[in-house]
Design a protein around this motif. Structure first.
Motif, mmCIF file in Angstrom:
data_model
loop_
_atom_site.group_PDB
_atom_site.id
_atom_site.type_symbol
_atom_site.label_atom_id
_atom_site.label_comp_id
_atom_site.label_asym_id
_atom_site.label_seq_id
_atom_site.Cartn_x
_atom_site.Cartn_y
_atom_site.Cartn_z
ATOM 1 N N SER A 1 0.461 -0.949 -0.366
ATOM 2 C CA SER A 1 -0.026 -0.316 -0.199
ATOM 3 C C SER A 1 0.784 0.933 -0.114
ATOM 4 O O SER A 1 1.908 1.618 0.498
ATOM 5 N N ALA A 2 0.479 2.634 -0.708
ATOM 6 C CA ALA A 2 1.364 3.337 -1.199
ATOM 7 C C ALA A 2 0.104 4.692 -0.835
ATOM 8 O O ALA A 2 -0.715 4.176 -1.596
ATOM 9 N N HIS A 3 0.831 5.723 -0.350
ATOM 10 C CA HIS A 3 0.077 6.709 -0.588
ATOM 11 C C HIS A 3 0.513 7.553 -2.474
ATOM 12 O O HIS A 3 0.701 7.498 -2.129
ATOM 13 N N LYS A 4 -0.870 7.905 -2.358
ATOM 14 C CA LYS A 4 -0.946 8.652 -3.774
ATOM 15 C C LYS A 4 -1.179 10.116 -3.599
ATOM 16 O O LYS A 4 -2.740 10.621 -3.005
ATOM 17 N N PRO A 5 -0.247 11.060 -3.707
ATOM 18 C CA PRO A 5 -0.087 12.765 -3.930
ATOM 19 C C PRO A 5 -1.267 12.962 -4.187
ATOM 20 O O PRO A 5 -1.560 12.561 -5.584
ATOM 21 N N ASP A 6 -1.901 14.443 -4.204
ATOM 22 C CA ASP A 6 -2.969 15.209 -5.199
ATOM 23 C C ASP A 6 -2.747 15.734 -6.828
ATOM 24 O O ASP A 6 -3.053 15.146 -7.298
ATOM 25 N N CYS A 7 -0.900 15.578 -6.683
ATOM 26 C CA CYS A 7 -0.136 15.925 -8.062
ATOM 27 C C CYS A 7 -0.030 15.378 -8.797
ATOM 28 O O CYS A 7 -0.047 15.085 -10.058
ATOM 29 N N LEU A 8 0.199 13.640 -8.647
ATOM 30 C CA LEU A 8 0.136 12.331 -9.535
ATOM 31 C C LEU A 8 -1.177 12.137 -10.095
ATOM 32 O O LEU A 8 -2.174 11.738 -8.898
ATOM 33 N N GLU A 9 -1.570 11.689 -11.019
ATOM 34 C CA GLU A 9 -2.473 11.237 -11.614
ATOM 35 C C GLU A 9 -1.839 9.603 -11.794
ATOM 36 O O GLU A 9 -0.753 9.424 -12.548
#
Length: 106
Positions: A68-76
């Motif tokens: 599981s990894a965090h997805k920042p809002d700036c990367l699609e």
């Protein structure tokens, strides 16, 4: 981002756990894998394949693990994309990695 050779995203974000625009320090392992799920909010599941040596048979076996990894809002990112994730401090019970680069479709 200092120390990792990745492209900076073009979009700005307000995510405090973004390694580019927030305050999250990145250190440790850098892994590559394929996104298998993006259903959770700001979380992706990355599957990576690797080989494990079995000494009894003197051969390698193929193994898989899901991270599981965090997805920042700036990367699609979407399911099936090849991505690069980097280790960071614990963000939740299961998240210890953050998405740093989207390489494209596999």
């Amino acid at each position: 981002m200092v120390g990792i050779d990745v492209k900076e995203p073009k979009v700005e974000c307000e995510d405090p756990n973004c390694p580019f625009h927030g305050t999250l320090p990145v250190r440790g392992q850098i892994l590559e894998g394929i996104v298998t799920s993006d259903k959770a909010e700001r979380t992706i599941t990355v599957e990576r394949s690797y080989y494990k040596f079995i000494s009894k048979y003197e051969r390698y076996e193929k193994r898989k693990s899901k991270i599981s990894a965090h997805k920042p809002d700036c990367l699609e990112v979407k399911i099936g994309d090849s991505v690069k994730i980097a280790e960071c401090r614990a963000l939740s019970k299961t998240k210890h990695f953050v998405l740093v680069e989207v390489k494209g479709e596999e």
